[in-house]
Design a protein around this motif. Structure first.
Motif, PDB file in Angstrom:
ATOM      1  N   MET A 582      44.416  42.287  38.626  1.00 13.15           N
ATOM      2  CA  MET A 582      44.036  40.881  38.750  1.00 13.15           C
ATOM      3  C   MET A 582      43.436  40.388  37.436  1.00 13.15           C
ATOM      4  O   MET A 582      42.449  40.940  36.959  1.00 13.15           O
ATOM      5  N   PRO A 583      44.001  39.339  36.831  1.00 11.63           N
ATOM      6  CA  PRO A 583      43.401  38.775  35.623  1.00 11.63           C
ATOM      7  C   PRO A 583      42.196  37.910  35.964  1.00 11.63           C
ATOM      8  O   PRO A 583      41.906  37.640  37.132  1.00 11.63           O
ATOM      9  N   PHE A 584      41.509  37.437  34.953  1.00 13.72           N
ATOM     10  CA  PHE A 584      40.308  36.648  35.183  1.00 13.72           C
ATOM     11  C   PHE A 584      40.618  35.342  35.908  1.00 13.72           C
ATOM     12  O   PHE A 584      39.858  34.917  36.786  1.00 13.72           O
ATOM     13  N   THR A 585      41.729  34.693  35.562  1.00 15.42           N
ATOM     14  CA  THR A 585      42.050  33.412  36.206  1.00 15.42           C
ATOM     15  C   THR A 585      42.187  33.571  37.716  1.00 15.42           C
ATOM     16  O   THR A 585      41.735  32.718  38.482  1.00 15.42           O
ATOM     17  N   GLY A 586      42.828  34.660  38.132  1.00 12.62           N
ATOM     18  CA  GLY A 586      42.976  34.884  39.561  1.00 12.62           C
ATOM     19  C   GLY A 586      41.670  35.246  40.233  1.00 12.62           C
ATOM     20  O   GLY A 586      41.369  34.776  41.332  1.00 12.62           O
ATOM     21  N   ALA A 587      40.875  36.095  39.564  1.00 12.28           N
ATOM     22  CA  ALA A 587      39.596  36.484  40.157  1.00 12.28           C
ATOM     23  C   ALA A 587      38.666  35.286  40.294  1.00 12.28           C
ATOM     24  O   ALA A 587      37.976  35.130  41.314  1.00 12.28           O
ATOM     25  N   ALA A 588      38.648  34.403  39.287  1.00 11.93           N
ATOM     26  CA  ALA A 588      37.780  33.222  39.365  1.00 11.93           C
ATOM     27  C   ALA A 588      38.226  32.274  40.467  1.00 11.93           C
ATOM     28  O   ALA A 588      37.395  31.700  41.188  1.00 11.93           O
TER      29      ALA A 588
END
Length: 721
Positions: A582-588
């Motif tokens: 999971m990249p940061f954009t998805g986690a955020a």
């Protein structure tokens, strides 16, 4: 081999090696190694015995790399006689097997001739200089046997030989030139008498006369010291900027032309070091003289293409440099110089200029039109033309509105793409990304769809195979992300869904195979999470969770679109099914869902996501294409955690009054709230933003939320930041 290495100074070891080397029939590789070791100890009699007998019996030519190694050993030991014999045998091998010539590189030729130039012809004046003999032995390497013309002026050996003689301070250089010319001309006459049709050797003599005239002209104008000065050593890999700068100055003062890739590297470093004065000196001061030198030293049939390529690359670097500094007028001037030279800027320069023009809110300049007229469709793309002013003399186009400005920039991008394809300057991912962004801003969804579905695949299939992987010509997941997001911004959600399905069906199975292009870039330095994080980016570009504000600017209640939230959760399930990190954009985005959406609030799942975000923040081995998490983004995530725990505490306090939960459950939530409030405060302290800044408004908590969190901290006897 071990006995021979240990016995180089003589003795039993050397004797054992000599007695055992014919005990069995060795392979070509093993025999080549033995010959190289014998040459290293100076036993040339046995070297020639092996070459003339063992290889003759096997009816195969000697190993080309072995012969090259022996020639270097002979020159290092200053044995010019052996060096000439080896050079003649090397040429004989190449004449029988033209594929062997590919092992002869320009660097190897330069090293051989440089070493030969340092040798002397001893005390016998009648003998030729070793440099002449070795050059004469190797001069026909690049000349095809039985050709209708023997024009050795195109040989790499001859070009290197005269470059060394004209650029180095060599005693008797004039005599060496005359001797070499006479010996080569006599050899050509002899070959011409014995070869049918090989009678045209005058072209070579004429070229040498031209070079001699050039040399005399330089001497006449008082540049004898410049010609005789020693040429600089080759630029080493990993050289510093100061070393590059010094190397270029030496090359220029010696009257030489730097190799184009090295010159572009120096210009790039000058731009990064903000050395604008040195950059201007090269591009605007030295370039005309470099082109004149290149014109003299380049064969006539190749002169036009070489000069055009040199100017195109140098002026394209100027376009990039000025565009990155928002110097539009200077970038447009460099653009026009490339067009005037009959070429077209490279794709990276066009992308940099297009990106700079998109960021301008003023009038747009009129770019120079391509000299090749548009005729028919290329790679499925119809002819596109640059926008012009109201009058042919206008240098600028006045945009009537911001929308008109965006349309003009998009039209410029389409015209650039057509001209690039027309000149075979294959665009890469960078240019396509800038073009897609311009089309999205202009809301040209039909053109976006045609470029992404038709033009890009056809054009990329025509790109040479070695460029597709190593120079960013194939679409990356980030390219898919921009296209999918662009379709959403243009209001075509069906097209976005279609592209996402195609991406998942085509990219993911290919990625999971061992022969995937992504696997080869794995390194021990980078974690697998960091290398593959960008593959999951398109999974989080589909749903637009927040609902738009009303016409009065009021946030609707609820602020989210529940259908889009559920769609985003489903897409994340597919991401987990494909085993992608999971990249940061998805986690955020998911963190906001699990903390702020009432129907899906789950603080335990939010804690897991917060741990992943923290891991991304401290990942120091992320590759260049994975953007690091900033303190602003981190503060925004911790703001969501505080908001989620406050909502969860208020809900459980109501359930506590009703007797549905235990007090310990509420206290656990309060402890976690205090923890995340202090983490949010620590992240905000590392961010310097003004109160009116939009980013500042995005990461700040409301006064009510801050007072609630601080009250909880005081009840737990915890410090408040």
């Amino acid at each position: 081999m071990n006995a021979l290495r240990n016995g180089r100074s003589g003795g039993a070891g050397k004797l054992a090696a000599q007695e055992s080397q014919f005990s069995e029939a060795p392979s070509t590789h093993a025999l080549s190694c033995v010959v190289a070791e014998l040459g290293a100890v100076g036993d040339w009699d046995r070297v020639w015995t092996l070459i003339n007998s063992a290889w003759t019996e096997a009816r195969t030519d000697p190993d080309i790399e072995c012969m090259q190694r022996l020639l270097v050993l002979a020159l290092d030991s200053k044995d010019s006689c052996q060096a000439v014999k080896l050079a003649q045998r090397l040429l004989a091998i190449i004449s029988r097997n033209r594929l062997a010539a590919s092992a002869i590189t320009d660097e190897w030729i330069a090293n051989i001739l440089c070493t030969a130039l340092k040798l002397t012809n001893g005390l016998v004046p009648s003998k030729s200089h070793p440099f002449v003999d070795i050059t004469h032995a190797l001069v026909l390497i690049d000349v095809t046997p039985n050709a209708s013309k023997l024009d050795v002026s195109e040989s790499r050996v001859m070009r290197c030989a005269y470059r060394l003689l004209e650029g180095k301070s060599v005693p008797g250089a004039t005599d060496i030139i005359a001797e070499l010319d006479m010996k080569i001309a006599n050899s050509l006459r002899n070959v011409a008498k014995t070869s049918a049709g090989c009678t045209d050797y005058t072209n070579y003599t004429d070229r040498r006369q031209q070079k001699s005239q050039l040399l005399n002209r330089l001497v006449d104008v008082g540049l004898r010291q410049q010609i005789q000065r020693a040429a600089p050593e080759p630029l080493k890999i990993g050289a510093s900027y100061s070393q590059m700068k010094s190397w270029y100055v030496d090359m220029y003062e010696c009257g030489l032309v730097p190799h184009l890739p090295l010159l572009l590297k120096i210009l790039s470093q000058a731009q990064k070091q903000h050395d604008h004065e040195f950059w201007d000196t090269i591009v605007y001061g030295h370039l005309p003289e470099l082109l004149e030198r290149l014109k003299v030293t380049t064969p006539e049939e190749k002169r036009e293409s070489v000069l055009k390529s040199y100017q195109q690359e140098v002026w394209s670097s100027g376009i990039r440099a000025h565009a990155l500094l928002n110097e539009i007028e200077e970038a447009v001037e460099c653009f026009g110089r490339v067009i005037a030279a009959g070429g077209y800027p490279i794709a990276e320069a066009c992308a940099a200029l297009l990106d700079a023009l998109a960021s301008q809110n003023t009038s747009l300049p009129v770019l120079a039109a391509d000299q090749i007229p548009a005729s028919s469709a290329i790679c499925g793309m119809k002819p596109a033309y640059l926008p012009q002013g109201d009058s042919p003399l206008d240098k600028y186009i006045i945009a009537k509105s911001p929308k008109h400005h965006r349309m003009l920039v998009a039209e410029m991008g389409l015209a650039m793409l057509y001209s690039l394809l027309q000149h075979n300057n294959w665009p890469g991912v960078y240019f396509y990304s800038v073009l897609i962004a311009a089309l999205v801003r202009a809301r040209m969804v039909d053109e976006l769809r045609h470029i992404f579905e038709v033009v890009m695949p056809v054009a990329m299939r025509k790109v040479p195979a070695h460029l597709r992987v190593f120079r960013g010509f194939m679409p990356s997941p980030f390219t898919w992300l921009m296209a999918i997001r662009g379709a959403i911004k243009c209001g075509d959600t069906m097209l976005a869904d279609k592209w996402f399905s195609e991406y998942r069906m085509s990219a993911m199975p290919l990625f999971r195979e061992e022969s995937s292009a992504y696997i080869r870039f794995e390194s021990k330095r980078f974690s697998k999470h960091s290398l593959l994080a960008q593959l999951a980016l398109p999974y989080y570009s589909m749903s637009h969770i927040p609902r738009p504000r009303t016409s009065d600017g009021v946030v609707p209640t609820p602020w989210y679109d529940l259908q889009q939230v559920e769609q985003q959760l489903e897409i994340d399930r597919l991401r987990a099914l494909d085993k992608l990190p999971m990249p940061f954009t998805g986690a955020a985005k998911l963190l906001a869902i699990f903390t702020r959406v009432d129907e899906h609030r789950n603080v335990d799942r939010a804690e897991e996501l917060a741990d992943e975000i923290s891991a991304l923040f401290v990942d120091t081995h992320a590759p260049r294409y994975v953007r690091p998490v900033s303190h602003v983004e981190l503060a925004g995530c911790w703001k969501s955690m505080v908001f989620g725990y406050i909502s969860a505490i208020k809900l459980q306090q109501q359930e506590l009054v009703a007797g549905l939960v235990e007090p310990s459950s509420v206290k656990r939530l309060q402890v976690r709230l205090a923890f995340w409030y202090r983490e949010w405060a620590a992240a905000c302290n590392k961010v310097s933003l003004s109160k009116n800044d939009q980013l500042g408004k995005a990461i700040r908590l409301s006064k009510a939320h801050r007072e609630f969190a601080e009250d909880v901290c005081r009840r737990l006897n915890l410090p408040v930041n």
